[in-house]
Design a protein around this motif. Structure first.
Motif, PDB file in Angstrom:
ATOM      1  N   GLY A 139       5.957   4.670   2.091  1.00  0.00           N
ATOM      2  CA  GLY A 139       5.756   6.110   2.007  1.00  0.00           C
ATOM      3  C   GLY A 139       6.772   6.742   1.086  1.00  0.00           C
ATOM      4  O   GLY A 139       7.886   6.241   0.933  1.00  0.00           O
ATOM      5  N   ALA A 140       6.366   7.834   0.464  1.00  0.00           N
ATOM      6  CA  ALA A 140       7.278   8.606  -0.377  1.00  0.00           C
ATOM      7  C   ALA A 140       8.442   9.090   0.496  1.00  0.00           C
ATOM      8  O   ALA A 140       8.275   9.290   1.709  1.00  0.00           O
ATOM      9  CB  ALA A 140       6.534   9.777  -1.007  1.00  0.00           C
ATOM     10  N   LEU A 172       0.866  -1.183   0.000  1.00  0.00           N
ATOM     11  CA  LEU A 172       0.000   0.000   0.000  1.00  0.00           C
ATOM     12  C   LEU A 172       0.901   1.230   0.000  1.00  0.00           C
ATOM     13  O   LEU A 172       1.906   1.259   0.719  1.00  0.00           O
ATOM     14  CB  LEU A 172      -0.887  -0.021   1.238  1.00  0.00           C
ATOM     15  CG  LEU A 172      -1.640  -1.339   1.450  1.00  0.00           C
ATOM     16  CD1 LEU A 172      -2.037  -1.512   2.899  1.00  0.00           C
ATOM     17  CD2 LEU A 172      -2.858  -1.393   0.554  1.00  0.00           C
ATOM     18  N   PHE A 173       0.552   2.237  -0.792  1.00  0.00           N
ATOM     19  CA  PHE A 173       1.434   3.384  -0.968  1.00  0.00           C
ATOM     20  C   PHE A 173       0.788   4.674  -0.482  1.00  0.00           C
ATOM     21  O   PHE A 173      -0.379   4.936  -0.737  1.00  0.00           O
ATOM     22  CB  PHE A 173       1.812   3.519  -2.446  1.00  0.00           C
ATOM     23  CG  PHE A 173       2.599   2.337  -2.942  1.00  0.00           C
ATOM     24  CD1 PHE A 173       3.973   2.316  -2.832  1.00  0.00           C
ATOM     25  CD2 PHE A 173       1.957   1.239  -3.485  1.00  0.00           C
ATOM     26  CE1 PHE A 173       4.699   1.221  -3.268  1.00  0.00           C
ATOM     27  CE2 PHE A 173       2.672   0.138  -3.933  1.00  0.00           C
ATOM     28  CZ  PHE A 173       4.047   0.129  -3.816  1.00  0.00           C
ATOM     29  N   PRO A 216      15.781   5.457  -3.688  1.00  0.00           N
ATOM     30  CA  PRO A 216      14.529   4.687  -3.696  1.00  0.00           C
ATOM     31  C   PRO A 216      13.317   5.613  -3.746  1.00  0.00           C
ATOM     32  O   PRO A 216      13.316   6.683  -3.157  1.00  0.00           O
ATOM     33  CB  PRO A 216      14.558   3.898  -2.396  1.00  0.00           C
ATOM     34  CG  PRO A 216      15.660   4.446  -1.592  1.00  0.00           C
ATOM     35  CD  PRO A 216      16.529   5.287  -2.459  1.00  0.00           C
ATOM     36  N   ARG A 217      12.289   5.180  -4.464  1.00  0.00           N
ATOM     37  CA  ARG A 217      11.082   5.991  -4.579  1.00  0.00           C
ATOM     38  C   ARG A 217      10.203   5.866  -3.345  1.00  0.00           C
ATOM     39  O   ARG A 217       9.530   6.815  -2.976  1.00  0.00           O
ATOM     40  CB  ARG A 217      10.304   5.607  -5.819  1.00  0.00           C
ATOM     41  CG  ARG A 217      10.973   6.145  -7.068  1.00  0.00           C
ATOM     42  CD  ARG A 217      10.131   5.858  -8.258  1.00  0.00           C
ATOM     43  NE  ARG A 217      10.734   4.724  -8.934  1.00  0.00           N
ATOM     44  CZ  ARG A 217      10.164   4.023  -9.878  1.00  0.00           C
ATOM     45  NH1 ARG A 217       8.950   4.307 -10.256  1.00  0.00           N
ATOM     46  NH2 ARG A 217      10.782   3.027 -10.443  1.00  0.00           N
ATOM     47  N   VAL A 230       3.696   9.717  -6.550  1.00  0.00           N
ATOM     48  CA  VAL A 230       2.868   9.628  -7.749  1.00  0.00           C
ATOM     49  C   VAL A 230       1.869   8.481  -7.714  1.00  0.00           C
ATOM     50  O   VAL A 230       0.914   8.474  -8.478  1.00  0.00           O
ATOM     51  CB  VAL A 230       3.737   9.531  -9.025  1.00  0.00           C
ATOM     52  CG1 VAL A 230       4.561  10.796  -9.209  1.00  0.00           C
ATOM     53  CG2 VAL A 230       4.630   8.319  -8.987  1.00  0.00           C
ATOM     54  N   VAL A 231       2.065   7.502  -6.853  1.00  0.00           N
ATOM     55  CA  VAL A 231       1.133   6.371  -6.779  1.00  0.00           C
ATOM     56  C   VAL A 231       0.367   6.355  -5.458  1.00  0.00           C
ATOM     57  O   VAL A 231      -0.047   5.317  -4.980  1.00  0.00           O
ATOM     58  CB  VAL A 231       1.831   5.009  -7.020  1.00  0.00           C
ATOM     59  CG1 VAL A 231       2.388   4.933  -8.417  1.00  0.00           C
ATOM     60  CG2 VAL A 231       2.899   4.750  -5.983  1.00  0.00           C
TER      61      VAL A 231
END
Length: 87
Positions: free
Chosen positions: A56-57, A5-6, A36-37, A10-11
């Motif tokens: 998490g971002a 789960l993000f 890392p994104r 962007v996602v």
């Protein structure tokens, strides 16, 4: 299989299945950008197994990711206990 789960980026609010019993610390694991994104913040455990992972971002604080995960009800949805991914 577990659910990723993000939060943020962007996602934001996206989901996907991950293979394996343990989620990678970063997603994607082998990003080619040098940074890392997404970082693993929380895991949800049910009967001792990891059933979801919250990423998490990079610019989001742990507290913000935890707040959003609570607001979205991930632990309730997966009937799991959310715990920090930090060792």
């Amino acid at each position: 299989m577990l659910r990723a789960l993000f939060v943020g980026g962007v996602v934001d609010n996206s989901e996907m299945d991950l293979d394996g019993a343990q989620p990678p610390v970063h997603y994607p694991e082998n990003g080619h950008t040098g940074r890392p994104r997404y970082k693993l913040h929380l895991v949800g455990r049910h009967d001792g197994e990891v059933v979801y992972a919250v990423y998490g971002a990079p610019d989001l604080a742990d507290a913000e990711v935890a707040r959003v995960a609570e607001e979205r009800g991930y632990a309730r949805r997966f009937q799991a206990e959310a715990v920090s991914a930090e060792p």
